[in-house]
Motif scaffolding. Structure first.
Motif, PDB file in Angstrom:
ATOM      1  N   LYS A 256     -31.749  -5.908   4.698  1.00  0.00           N
ATOM      2  CA  LYS A 256     -32.764  -5.739   3.651  1.00  0.00           C
ATOM      3  C   LYS A 256     -33.616  -4.492   3.914  1.00  0.00           C
ATOM      4  CE  LYS A 256     -34.672  -9.811   3.547  1.00  0.00           C
ATOM      5  NZ  LYS A 256     -35.529 -10.946   3.234  1.00  0.00           N
ATOM      6  N   THR A 257     -34.015  -4.302   5.184  1.00  0.00           N
ATOM      7  CA  THR A 257     -34.861  -3.137   5.511  1.00  0.00           C
ATOM      8  C   THR A 257     -34.142  -1.827   5.199  1.00  0.00           C
ATOM      9  OG1 THR A 257     -35.806  -4.409   7.320  1.00  0.00           O
ATOM     10  CG2 THR A 257     -36.243  -2.051   7.336  1.00  0.00           C
ATOM     11  N   ILE A 258     -32.908  -1.685   5.690  1.00  0.00           N
ATOM     12  CA  ILE A 258     -32.247  -0.381   5.493  1.00  0.00           C
ATOM     13  C   ILE A 258     -31.883  -0.173   4.022  1.00  0.00           C
ATOM     14  CG2 ILE A 258     -31.440  -0.150   7.873  1.00  0.00           C
ATOM     15  CD1 ILE A 258     -28.677  -0.980   7.069  1.00  0.00           C
ATOM     16  N   THR A 259     -31.610  -1.244   3.313  1.00  0.00           N
ATOM     17  CA  THR A 259     -31.250  -1.085   1.903  1.00  0.00           C
ATOM     18  C   THR A 259     -32.487  -0.742   1.072  1.00  0.00           C
ATOM     19  OG1 THR A 259     -29.462  -2.637   2.288  1.00  0.00           O
ATOM     20  CG2 THR A 259     -29.998  -2.153  -0.005  1.00  0.00           C
TER      21      THR A 259
ATOM     22  N   LEU B 124     -31.339  15.773  -6.335  1.00  0.00           N
ATOM     23  CA  LEU B 124     -30.340  15.752  -5.253  1.00  0.00           C
ATOM     24  C   LEU B 124     -29.483  14.476  -5.380  1.00  0.00           C
ATOM     25  CD1 LEU B 124     -32.560  16.957  -2.251  1.00  0.00           C
ATOM     26  CD2 LEU B 124     -30.832  18.287  -3.462  1.00  0.00           C
ATOM     27  N   ILE B 125     -28.559  14.485  -6.353  1.00  0.00           N
ATOM     28  CA  ILE B 125     -27.817  13.262  -6.685  1.00  0.00           C
ATOM     29  C   ILE B 125     -26.912  12.824  -5.532  1.00  0.00           C
ATOM     30  CG2 ILE B 125     -26.265  12.181  -8.363  1.00  0.00           C
ATOM     31  CD1 ILE B 125     -28.949  13.157  -9.533  1.00  0.00           C
ATOM     32  N   ARG B 126     -26.100  13.760  -5.043  1.00  0.00           N
ATOM     33  CA  ARG B 126     -25.117  13.416  -4.017  1.00  0.00           C
ATOM     34  C   ARG B 126     -25.812  12.898  -2.754  1.00  0.00           C
ATOM     35  NH1 ARG B 126     -22.288  16.166  -0.075  1.00  0.00           N
ATOM     36  NH2 ARG B 126     -20.213  15.281   0.275  1.00  0.00           N
ATOM     37  N   GLN B 127     -26.872  13.615  -2.342  1.00  0.00           N
ATOM     38  CA  GLN B 127     -27.586  13.188  -1.135  1.00  0.00           C
ATOM     39  C   GLN B 127     -28.254  11.837  -1.355  1.00  0.00           C
ATOM     40  OE1 GLN B 127     -28.866  17.623  -0.589  1.00  0.00           O
ATOM     41  NE2 GLN B 127     -29.943  16.455   0.976  1.00  0.00           N
ATOM     42  N   GLY B 128     -28.729  11.606  -2.579  1.00  0.00           N
ATOM     43  CA  GLY B 128     -29.347  10.311  -2.904  1.00  0.00           C
ATOM     44  C   GLY B 128     -28.364   9.178  -2.714  1.00  0.00           C
ATOM     45  N   LEU B 129     -27.096   9.421  -3.056  1.00  0.00           N
ATOM     46  CA  LEU B 129     -26.086   8.361  -2.937  1.00  0.00           C
ATOM     47  C   LEU B 129     -25.633   8.177  -1.494  1.00  0.00           C
ATOM     48  CD1 LEU B 129     -23.973   9.242  -6.113  1.00  0.00           C
ATOM     49  CD2 LEU B 129     -25.442   7.231  -5.796  1.00  0.00           C
ATOM     50  N   LEU B 130     -25.493   9.290  -0.791  1.00  0.00           N
ATOM     51  CA  LEU B 130     -24.886   9.204   0.547  1.00  0.00           C
ATOM     52  C   LEU B 130     -25.896   9.000   1.677  1.00  0.00           C
ATOM     53  CD1 LEU B 130     -22.158  12.012   0.317  1.00  0.00           C
ATOM     54  CD2 LEU B 130     -21.969   9.556  -0.157  1.00  0.00           C
ATOM     55  N   HIS B 131     -27.201   9.098   1.390  1.00  0.00           N
ATOM     56  CA  HIS B 131     -28.236   9.030   2.426  1.00  0.00           C
ATOM     57  C   HIS B 131     -28.051   7.814   3.346  1.00  0.00           C
ATOM     58  CE1 HIS B 131     -32.283   9.655   4.133  1.00  0.00           C
ATOM     59  NE2 HIS B 131     -32.339   8.335   4.180  1.00  0.00           N
ATOM     60  N   ASP B 132     -28.031   8.083   4.648  1.00  0.00           N
ATOM     61  CA  ASP B 132     -28.022   7.003   5.655  1.00  0.00           C
ATOM     62  C   ASP B 132     -26.847   6.032   5.562  1.00  0.00           C
ATOM     63  OD1 ASP B 132     -30.170   7.810   7.102  1.00  0.00           O
ATOM     64  OD2 ASP B 132     -31.540   6.222   6.427  1.00  0.00           O
ATOM     65  N   LEU B 133     -25.751   6.440   4.927  1.00  0.00           N
ATOM     66  CA  LEU B 133     -24.623   5.501   4.801  1.00  0.00           C
ATOM     67  C   LEU B 133     -24.152   4.993   6.160  1.00  0.00           C
ATOM     68  CD1 LEU B 133     -21.931   6.437   2.140  1.00  0.00           C
ATOM     69  CD2 LEU B 133     -23.410   4.420   2.285  1.00  0.00           C
ATOM     70  N   SER B 134     -24.256   5.857   7.181  1.00  0.00           N
ATOM     71  CA  SER B 134     -23.728   5.461   8.486  1.00  0.00           C
ATOM     72  C   SER B 134     -24.477   4.266   9.071  1.00  0.00           C
ATOM     73  CB  SER B 134     -23.759   6.645   9.461  1.00  0.00           C
ATOM     74  OG  SER B 134     -25.086   6.929   9.846  1.00  0.00           O
ATOM     75  N   LYS B 135     -25.643   3.940   8.500  1.00  0.00           N
ATOM     76  CA  LYS B 135     -26.355   2.761   9.004  1.00  0.00           C
ATOM     77  C   LYS B 135     -25.566   1.476   8.750  1.00  0.00           C
ATOM     78  CE  LYS B 135     -31.112   4.238   9.248  1.00  0.00           C
ATOM     79  NZ  LYS B 135     -32.439   4.182   8.645  1.00  0.00           N
ATOM     80  N   TYR B 136     -24.608   1.534   7.810  1.00  0.00           N
ATOM     81  CA  TYR B 136     -23.798   0.338   7.535  1.00  0.00           C
ATOM     82  C   TYR B 136     -22.525   0.308   8.386  1.00  0.00           C
ATOM     83  CZ  TYR B 136     -27.046   0.040   3.667  1.00  0.00           C
ATOM     84  OH  TYR B 136     -28.202  -0.044   2.926  1.00  0.00           O
TER      85      TYR B 136
END
Ligand SMILES: *Cc1c(COP(=O)(O)O)cnc(C)c1O
Length: 603
Positions: free
Chosen positions: A8-11, A26-38
């Motif tokens: 919940k916190t990271i999402t 910044l559309i692409r960065q908005g989508l990909l931000h912090d993905l590696s946290k999953y």
């Protein structure tokens, strides 16, 4: 273990970042931000150390000494400054490189979102800037990136979110240059710093008559800077400036300073005798020595000057010698970490000063001896270009003053905020605006002391480098040029004339007389005559083509330059000249001779 809480916190964070990124385009960065946290590596640690109030990476670090999740994360996410670290510069230190503008923007957004998630309802637009000012990583950021981030977060604090996001979208991301507004213009033009107070043919003409190397000081610059200093503090009727003699112990310079209204701070018997011979009266001399020797104490007692105690154990002996009758101050080290602007200083390691409790004890001893008022002194960082340094040291001293008054009833006579203000040694450094700095000191003092007995208290300064640093050049001639593994220009000066580059890896700008401002440059090592590889005034410095006979100016050598000289390698100290306001140079100290070198030796 709380996978759901962590999810919940990271999402929540990721969604906030996404919204802001979309708002600035910044559309692409908005989508990909912090993905590696999953990813498993990061998620596992997040779930294991979940607390909801602070970072799981910090908890992992506490337990095993480093964070595996962070190592995984920072290498995959370009909005972290750690992604952009590399070995660079003269010493190949690991430091931050400039971040591309769009990742710098994502970094700002990441911090805004993190403050929102962690602070909840208590969040204000000033939080991300405050967080940046407290964080230790800001020190690793490339100065350009830091200036950009500070510009954005300052705007957020002052003008709010809407205006800032609009500015990012319209100005920063569409014309990336706009966000360099916070940077000095000359950063892009290092060759502009080549020009000192004497250049080209005028300097060559002078040097042809003299023996190189030599120091050259400019009287007008010294006078101008003194006047700027006194003008900046003219709002404080009790303001006094005491020049630290160790910076430039040269009579002609000290006399100019005295004519401009400056006093001096001395740490030794020799310095006190020098200042008396230059005409300083006892009440214009402050004696402050860190671990004073007997002969220094005796000299100060004979002089009858005000003293600053640097630590415990001195009160009794000073009292016996009658040294407490001319004004007493205490040098304070508040301890812990001292934060100012984007910088911080660790104070626990310093060898100077009283702890606040030690000061209480000393004041009680002084009171028992009949002393009813004391001044306070602090010097917590050297050579800083941070405009917040002076105001913050003043804030710290005011709070200590209030505490000491409450605990002992002593009257506080002055606040000595000492020296430590830096000068732009490097072309990209931005000079301090001393007038603005002094105005901030005024604001702090007025707000913090209003309605208290401290209102209107005199402020003392002890600026050394700031006053005379830019007023001095070390002038040296190129004697040898070598083209081997490196291109080396061997000069007739050495670290025994100017030790700062060898001792602190300090930068001193170097320019060639007659070639100032030249745009054609290549890397050179400029070296001295001492047989030590560290005797280099510069390494890989971009300079115009050099040939034997070229005259070099080593800039900003007017403080802590000549005075640190020594005779290692049988290298003798050179002469000093003062360029008068009449445009004529006169010798103010002769060069040492071999006879001087031998004079103390017993054969
Ligand atoms: C060295 C020193 C200073 C001056 O420092 P700068 O960096 O030259 O301003 C001031 N006060 C004391 C007591 C010092 O020892």
């Amino acid at each position: 273990m709380n996978p759901w809480g962590h999810f919940k916190t990271i999402t929540h964070h990721k969604l906030l970042v996404m919204i802001y990124c979309f708002r600035v385009g910044l559309i692409r960065q908005g989508l990909l931000h912090d993905l590696s946290k999953y990813s498993w590596t990061e998620f596992r640690i997040g779930a294991k150390y979940y607390s909801g109030t602070h970072s799981p990476n910090a908890s992992e670090r506490e337990e095993i000494g480093y964070s595996t999740a962070w190592l995984h994360h920072k290498g995959r996410n370009k909005h972290h400054l750690e992604y952009w670290m590399d070995y660079s510069g003269r010493d190949f230190q690991m430091t931050g490189q400039p971040m591309p503008t769009r990742y710098m923007v994502e970094l700002c957004i990441d911090r805004i979102a993190a403050c929102k998630v962690y602070h909840g309802k208590a969040y204000t637009d000033a939080d991300p800037l405050a967080y940046l000012n407290r964080s230790r990583d800001a020190k690793l950021m490339h100065p350009r990136t830091k200036a950009q981030v500070v510009e954005i977060l300052t705007m957020l604090a002052e003008k709010g979110e809407r205006a800032t996001l609009r500015y990012i979208r319209k100005e920063i991301l569409s014309h990336p240059v706009a966000c360099y507004a916070n940077l000095p213009d000359q950063a892009e033009h290092p060759e502009e710093k080549d020009f000192a107070f004497l250049n080209g043919d005028a300097l060559k003409g002078l040097a042809n008559e003299l023996e190189t190397p030599f120091y050259l000081y400019d009287e007008q610059t010294i006078r101008d800077r003194c006047r700027q200093l006194f003008d900046a503090f003219s709002w404080n009727p009790g303001h006094r400036q005491f020049f630290p003699v160790k910076a430039t112990p040269t009579p002609a310079v000290l006399k100019v300073l005295r004519e401009e209204g400056s006093g001096v701070v001395c740490s030794s018997a020799a310095e006190m005798e020098l200042c008396r011979a230059c005409g300083f009266e006892p009440d214009e001399i402050l004696f402050m020595s860190n671990y004073p020797e007997k002969r220094d104490i005796k000299a100060a007692a004979a002089l009858g000057c005000p003293v600053i105690l640097d630590g415990p154990g001195l009160t009794e002996s000073y009292a016996e010698l009658g040294m407490l009758n001319h004004g007493v101050g205490l040098r304070i080290n508040p301890g812990g970490v001292f934060r100012f602007g984007l910088s911080e200083a660790q104070l626990d390691g310093l060898k100077f000063g009283f702890t606040p409790d030690g000061a209480v004890e000393c004041i009680r001893e002084l009171q028992a001896l009949g002393v009813t008022s004391v001044g306070l002194h602090s010097y917590l960082s050297g050579n800083t270009l941070e405009p917040d340094y002076y105001p913050e040291i003043c804030r710290s001293l005011v709070s200590i003053a209030k505490d000491l008054t409450a605990r002992t009833g002593v009257r506080i006579a002055f606040l000595n905020i000492s020296g430590g203000l830096g000068i732009p040694y490097r072309p990209e450094d931005r000079p301090l605006d001393l007038k603005a700095v002094a105005e901030s000191v005024r604001t702090v003092l007025e707000t913090e002391t209003a309605g208290t007995p401290l209102a209107g208290i005199p402020v003392y300064t002890e600026l050394g480098r700031w006053v005379t640093g830019p007023a001095g050049l070390l002038v040296t001639r190129v004697n040898h040029v070598r083209n081997g593994f490196r291109r080396i220009a061997g000069t007739d000066a050495s670290a025994s004339n100017l030790m700062r580059p060898m001792m602190y890896q300090a930068y001193h700008h170097i320019s060639a007389a007659g070639k100032e401002g030249s745009l054609e440059r290549s890397p050179w090592d400029v070296v001295g005559t001492v047989s030590e590889n560290t005797d280099k005034f510069a390494a890989d410095r971009m300079l115009p083509e050099l040939v034997p006979g070229d005259l070099l100016k080593i800039h900003d050598a007017g403080a802590h330059g000549y005075s640190m000289g020594y005779q290692y390698g049988g290298r003798l100290r050179c002469a000093e000249y003062l360029l008068g306001t009449d445009g004529k140079a006169r010798m103010i100290r002769r060069a040492e001779t071999t006879a001087d070198y031998l004079s103390t030796m017993i054969f």
